[in-house]
Design a protein around this motif. Sequence first.
Motif, PDB file in Angstrom:
ATOM      1  N   ASN A  12     -51.268 -10.007 -30.225  1.00 42.43           N
ATOM      2  CA  ASN A  12     -52.046  -9.089 -29.394  1.00 42.43           C
ATOM      3  C   ASN A  12     -52.906  -9.848 -28.399  1.00 42.43           C
ATOM      4  OD1 ASN A  12     -51.003  -6.872 -30.611  1.00 42.43           O
ATOM      5  ND2 ASN A  12     -52.684  -6.614 -32.052  1.00 42.43           N
ATOM      6  N   THR A  13     -53.516 -10.965 -28.867  1.00 49.34           N
ATOM      7  CA  THR A  13     -54.361 -11.758 -27.971  1.00 49.34           C
ATOM      8  C   THR A  13     -53.544 -12.294 -26.806  1.00 49.34           C
ATOM      9  OG1 THR A  13     -55.560 -12.462 -29.943  1.00 49.34           O
ATOM     10  CG2 THR A  13     -55.999 -13.654 -27.895  1.00 49.34           C
ATOM     11  N   VAL A  14     -52.376 -12.876 -27.142  1.00 44.66           N
ATOM     12  CA  VAL A  14     -51.554 -13.452 -26.080  1.00 44.66           C
ATOM     13  C   VAL A  14     -51.124 -12.369 -25.096  1.00 44.66           C
ATOM     14  CG1 VAL A  14     -49.287 -14.471 -25.677  1.00 44.66           C
ATOM     15  CG2 VAL A  14     -50.748 -15.391 -27.450  1.00 44.66           C
ATOM     16  N   LEU A  15     -50.713 -11.212 -25.644  1.00 43.35           N
ATOM     17  CA  LEU A  15     -50.237 -10.139 -24.764  1.00 43.35           C
ATOM     18  C   LEU A  15     -51.351  -9.623 -23.877  1.00 43.35           C
ATOM     19  CD1 LEU A  15     -47.653  -8.478 -24.307  1.00 43.35           C
ATOM     20  CD2 LEU A  15     -48.635  -6.742 -25.762  1.00 43.35           C
ATOM     21  N   LEU A  16     -52.551  -9.417 -24.456  1.00 42.10           N
ATOM     22  CA  LEU A  16     -53.661  -8.893 -23.653  1.00 42.10           C
ATOM     23  C   LEU A  16     -54.082  -9.905 -22.599  1.00 42.10           C
ATOM     24  CD1 LEU A  16     -55.784  -7.019 -26.308  1.00 42.10           C
ATOM     25  CD2 LEU A  16     -54.567  -6.078 -24.374  1.00 42.10           C
ATOM     26  N   THR A  17     -54.031 -11.210 -22.963  1.00 47.68           N
ATOM     27  CA  THR A  17     -54.368 -12.237 -21.975  1.00 47.68           C
ATOM     28  C   THR A  17     -53.403 -12.179 -20.803  1.00 47.68           C
ATOM     29  OG1 THR A  17     -55.014 -13.609 -23.851  1.00 47.68           O
ATOM     30  CG2 THR A  17     -54.889 -14.669 -21.695  1.00 47.68           C
ATOM     31  N   MET A  18     -52.114 -12.048 -21.127  1.00 46.00           N
ATOM     32  CA  MET A  18     -51.122 -11.989 -20.049  1.00 46.00           C
ATOM     33  C   MET A  18     -51.336 -10.765 -19.184  1.00 46.00           C
ATOM     34  SD  MET A  18     -47.582 -13.575 -21.613  1.00 46.00           S
ATOM     35  CE  MET A  18     -46.834 -12.027 -21.515  1.00 46.00           C
ATOM     36  N   VAL A  19     -51.614  -9.626 -19.821  1.00 43.03           N
ATOM     37  CA  VAL A  19     -51.834  -8.395 -19.054  1.00 43.03           C
ATOM     38  C   VAL A  19     -53.073  -8.530 -18.182  1.00 43.03           C
ATOM     39  CG1 VAL A  19     -52.436  -5.970 -19.301  1.00 43.03           C
ATOM     40  CG2 VAL A  19     -50.597  -6.911 -20.636  1.00 43.03           C
ATOM     41  N   ALA A  20     -54.151  -9.146 -18.723  1.00 43.68           N
ATOM     42  CA  ALA A  20     -55.379  -9.328 -17.944  1.00 43.68           C
ATOM     43  C   ALA A  20     -55.118 -10.225 -16.740  1.00 43.68           C
ATOM     44  CB  ALA A  20     -56.463  -9.937 -18.835  1.00 43.68           C
ATOM     45  N   MET A  21     -54.328 -11.293 -16.950  1.00 42.52           N
ATOM     46  CA  MET A  21     -54.030 -12.193 -15.826  1.00 42.52           C
ATOM     47  C   MET A  21     -53.240 -11.477 -14.756  1.00 42.52           C
ATOM     48  SD  MET A  21     -53.398 -15.979 -17.345  1.00 42.52           S
ATOM     49  CE  MET A  21     -52.122 -15.637 -18.500  1.00 42.52           C
ATOM     50  N   ILE A  22     -52.285 -10.618 -15.197  1.00 47.13           N
ATOM     51  CA  ILE A  22     -51.482  -9.883 -14.213  1.00 47.13           C
ATOM     52  C   ILE A  22     -52.373  -8.954 -13.402  1.00 47.13           C
ATOM     53  CG2 ILE A  22     -49.711  -8.122 -13.970  1.00 47.13           C
ATOM     54  CD1 ILE A  22     -48.278  -9.377 -16.316  1.00 47.13           C
ATOM     55  N   ILE A  23     -53.287  -8.253 -14.107  1.00 45.71           N
ATOM     56  CA  ILE A  23     -54.161  -7.314 -13.391  1.00 45.71           C
ATOM     57  C   ILE A  23     -55.051  -8.061 -12.408  1.00 45.71           C
ATOM     58  CG2 ILE A  23     -56.083  -5.723 -13.683  1.00 45.71           C
ATOM     59  CD1 ILE A  23     -54.851  -4.768 -16.237  1.00 45.71           C
ATOM     60  N   TYR A  24     -55.621  -9.203 -12.864  1.00 42.46           N
ATOM     61  CA  TYR A  24     -56.508  -9.970 -11.976  1.00 42.46           C
ATOM     62  C   TYR A  24     -55.749 -10.464 -10.756  1.00 42.46           C
ATOM     63  CZ  TYR A  24     -59.459 -13.671 -10.247  1.00 42.46           C
ATOM     64  OH  TYR A  24     -60.192 -14.475  -9.422  1.00 42.46           O
ATOM     65  N   THR A  25     -54.562 -10.996 -10.955  1.00 45.81           N
ATOM     66  CA  THR A  25     -53.786 -11.524  -9.835  1.00 45.81           C
ATOM     67  C   THR A  25     -53.442 -10.420  -8.852  1.00 45.81           C
ATOM     68  OG1 THR A  25     -52.791 -12.975 -11.460  1.00 45.81           O
ATOM     69  CG2 THR A  25     -51.828 -12.980  -9.281  1.00 45.81           C
ATOM     70  N   SER A  26     -53.052  -9.278  -9.375  1.00 46.60           N
ATOM     71  CA  SER A  26     -52.691  -8.203  -8.455  1.00 46.60           C
ATOM     72  C   SER A  26     -53.923  -7.694  -7.727  1.00 46.60           C
ATOM     73  CB  SER A  26     -51.996  -7.066  -9.192  1.00 46.60           C
ATOM     74  OG  SER A  26     -52.772  -6.639 -10.274  1.00 46.60           O
ATOM     75  N   TYR A  27     -55.095  -7.677  -8.413  1.00 52.77           N
ATOM     76  CA  TYR A  27     -56.324  -7.231  -7.739  1.00 52.77           C
ATOM     77  C   TYR A  27     -56.673  -8.164  -6.594  1.00 52.77           C
ATOM     78  CZ  TYR A  27     -61.263  -6.320  -7.031  1.00 52.77           C
ATOM     79  OH  TYR A  27     -62.474  -6.057  -6.470  1.00 52.77           O
ATOM     80  N   VAL A  28     -56.477  -9.468  -6.816  1.00 50.49           N
ATOM     81  CA  VAL A  28     -56.877 -10.432  -5.778  1.00 50.49           C
ATOM     82  C   VAL A  28     -55.861 -10.466  -4.650  1.00 50.49           C
ATOM     83  CG1 VAL A  28     -57.140 -12.889  -5.362  1.00 50.49           C
ATOM     84  CG2 VAL A  28     -58.248 -11.848  -7.310  1.00 50.49           C
ATOM     85  N   PHE A  29     -54.566 -10.467  -4.974  1.00 47.89           N
ATOM     86  CA  PHE A  29     -53.570 -10.791  -3.948  1.00 47.89           C
ATOM     87  C   PHE A  29     -52.827  -9.624  -3.351  1.00 47.89           C
ATOM     88  CE2 PHE A  29     -53.863 -15.181  -3.713  1.00 47.89           C
ATOM     89  CZ  PHE A  29     -54.117 -15.704  -4.966  1.00 47.89           C
ATOM     90  N   VAL A  30     -52.691  -8.508  -4.068  1.00 48.42           N
ATOM     91  CA  VAL A  30     -51.841  -7.440  -3.529  1.00 48.42           C
ATOM     92  C   VAL A  30     -52.361  -6.861  -2.225  1.00 48.42           C
ATOM     93  CG1 VAL A  30     -51.043  -5.090  -4.006  1.00 48.42           C
ATOM     94  CG2 VAL A  30     -50.664  -6.876  -5.662  1.00 48.42           C
ATOM     95  N   PRO A  31     -53.689  -6.597  -2.071  1.00 48.92           N
ATOM     96  CA  PRO A  31     -54.122  -6.037  -0.775  1.00 48.92           C
ATOM     97  C   PRO A  31     -53.806  -6.970   0.385  1.00 48.92           C
ATOM     98  CG  PRO A  31     -55.843  -5.766  -2.408  1.00 48.92           C
ATOM     99  CD  PRO A  31     -54.812  -6.632  -3.035  1.00 48.92           C
ATOM    100  N   ILE A  32     -54.023  -8.253   0.203  1.00 43.72           N
ATOM    101  CA  ILE A  32     -53.780  -9.199   1.298  1.00 43.72           C
ATOM    102  C   ILE A  32     -52.301  -9.217   1.663  1.00 43.72           C
ATOM    103  CG2 ILE A  32     -53.795 -11.620   1.925  1.00 43.72           C
ATOM    104  CD1 ILE A  32     -56.323 -11.952   0.387  1.00 43.72           C
ATOM    105  N   HIS A  33     -51.436  -9.229   0.648  1.00 47.18           N
ATOM    106  CA  HIS A  33     -49.993  -9.242   0.918  1.00 47.18           C
ATOM    107  C   HIS A  33     -49.554  -7.987   1.640  1.00 47.18           C
ATOM    108  CE1 HIS A  33     -48.801 -12.953  -0.880  1.00 47.18           C
ATOM    109  NE2 HIS A  33     -49.282 -12.647  -2.070  1.00 47.18           N
ATOM    110  N   VAL A  34     -50.110  -6.835   1.189  1.00 46.52           N
ATOM    111  CA  VAL A  34     -49.722  -5.561   1.823  1.00 46.52           C
ATOM    112  C   VAL A  34     -50.151  -5.581   3.278  1.00 46.52           C
ATOM    113  CG1 VAL A  34     -50.286  -3.113   1.853  1.00 46.52           C
ATOM    114  CG2 VAL A  34     -49.657  -4.207  -0.275  1.00 46.52           C
TER     115      VAL A  34
END
Lengths: 80, 515
Positions: free
Chosen positions: A35-57
């Motif tokens: 669960n820890t590993v999965l939540l960490t991965m999900v948190a990283m995905i959310i953070y990355t998309s929050y930072v980079f998706v608007p700029i890419h769009v």
Amino acid sequence: MDVKNLKEYLHWLYYQYLLITGIYVLEPWEQSIFNTVLLTMVAMIIYTSYVFVPIHVRLALDWFALLVQGRVDHITHLSG
Amino acid sequence: MTVIGGFFFLGPAGHQFAHSWSKRESFEQAPMYVAVLTYLGFGIVTLFGYFRDFLRAVGLEKCHLAQERDEQKDFVPLYQDFENFYTRNLYMRVRDNWNRPICSLPGPEFDLMERVSDDYNWTFRLTGRTIHNVINMGSYNYLGFAENNEKFLQPVANATKEYGIGVCSTRQEMGNLDIHQELEELVASFLGAESAMTFGMGFATNSMNIPALVSRGCLILSDELNHTSLILGARLSGATIRVFKHNNMQSLEKLLKEAIMGGQPRTHRPWRKILIVVEGIYSMEGSIVRLPEIVALKKKYKAYLYLDEAHSIGAVGATGRGVTQLFGLDPSDVDVLMGTFTKSFGAAGGYIAGKKELVDYLRAHSHSAAYATAMSPPVARQIIRAMKCIMGLDGLTVGIQRVRQLAENTRYFRRRLQELGFIIYGSQDSPVVPLLLYMPGKVGAFSRAMLERKIGVVVVGFPATPITEARARFCVSSAHTRDMLDKVLCSLDELGDYLGLKFSRRKCTQFELDS
């Protein structure tokens, strides 16, 4: 009543997650690790998309705008 | 799915038969996401298996299973293959669902001893409590002869007093008792064969008699899903074995044609014998063999047929005579009729029946007759009384009622399961009902949840079934009352919703409720 139903529903969802991923058969500390590993991965995905998706769009939209602008310029150049 | 065009050796009635028969069997495939999630589940548990093996190798965790000694660490590893990996890391985690100790006779309801584990199934301890009246959906008790009825068991008690328990000799030496003669005549008349011979153990009947019938230079064509005893007997015989796809007549015909045209592998001499080995009911799938088509093929290509009716004798057919009666065939069409007494007769042992020359040959040449102890007399008396009960020779109608009750229970149970939305494999007449669970997590959860509701089921996983098709196998019995079946179906309904097991996408409109 709604809170109790909601709690039961969430408990059922967690149980389904345990069954489908096969985690159900593991010991509790192994479940915690997964669960820890999965939540960490999900948190990283959310953070990355929050930072980079608007700029890419925005950059993509700019490129398309440039494409349209370039075509308009070409047409006016030909006719003018 | 069958292709009717390939069956040119059948007449028009045969085509119609093949088509209607294929509608009675179903092997529905689950949606694609189920297979993907099953592989995902196995993958994650395998990763954790590697992690735990690493901890054991490093020494952070004690290894509870057998390990090599330090002096042997440089030799060929003993416990590194996949089977041991699987046992250590997956089977052990859910091991409490198997080998549960029971403490009553395995009738329609039984008592279990409660068992808990403190260290995640490495060791168990009994708490001392007994769980009473658990509904038994796992025992092969098709006609309900696993019963403790004093009147019915009196002959068995008398035989124990008269003959004792052990025979202490083989059939060929001093173990041939008059009760064996009586039993064999009864079995032959029950099956409609000329002669029969009985053996003390059902598994050994297959594994010890196939080597006596075929040897090197012969060809065995065996179904993909044959039982281990048939495979072992075929391998021990030394004959060439070719496998055809399960119940697939085109595959079998192709192999027969190739065998006859090509002959033996290097010399191309004709095969001495071609033996087609099939089972009546396949217990993992619940499917029934396509006997008329196989008999037509065998007659056309002049091969022999060995039919293992372990699960189907007594359980199918209008009067319990097995698949030959179910299809309306003459028993003499099948060359070797084999069966066991374990499932429908509440006893132990097996038989082989056929022409008199065949059985006389086996009396002299069978390994089981020469080296294995003969059947114990009380067991033989139990089979005699069960068989007389089914045939109606004891003057009562109990036997035929049980056969009819079993057929009714089977149809009811299968129809209701299909209506509830589960995926069931197999033919409509087969009392073995596999219910597909697919995912490894759900296998353990299902068995434990059913035990909490006081229903005992057998779940089967990877080595015995393909890896994506784990299942729960129900064995319907004539001793189950409608109430018990309804209770089981109700629990299955609840559990199906709670665990998410209702994968069927089929609307069941095609089953008529015949009487």
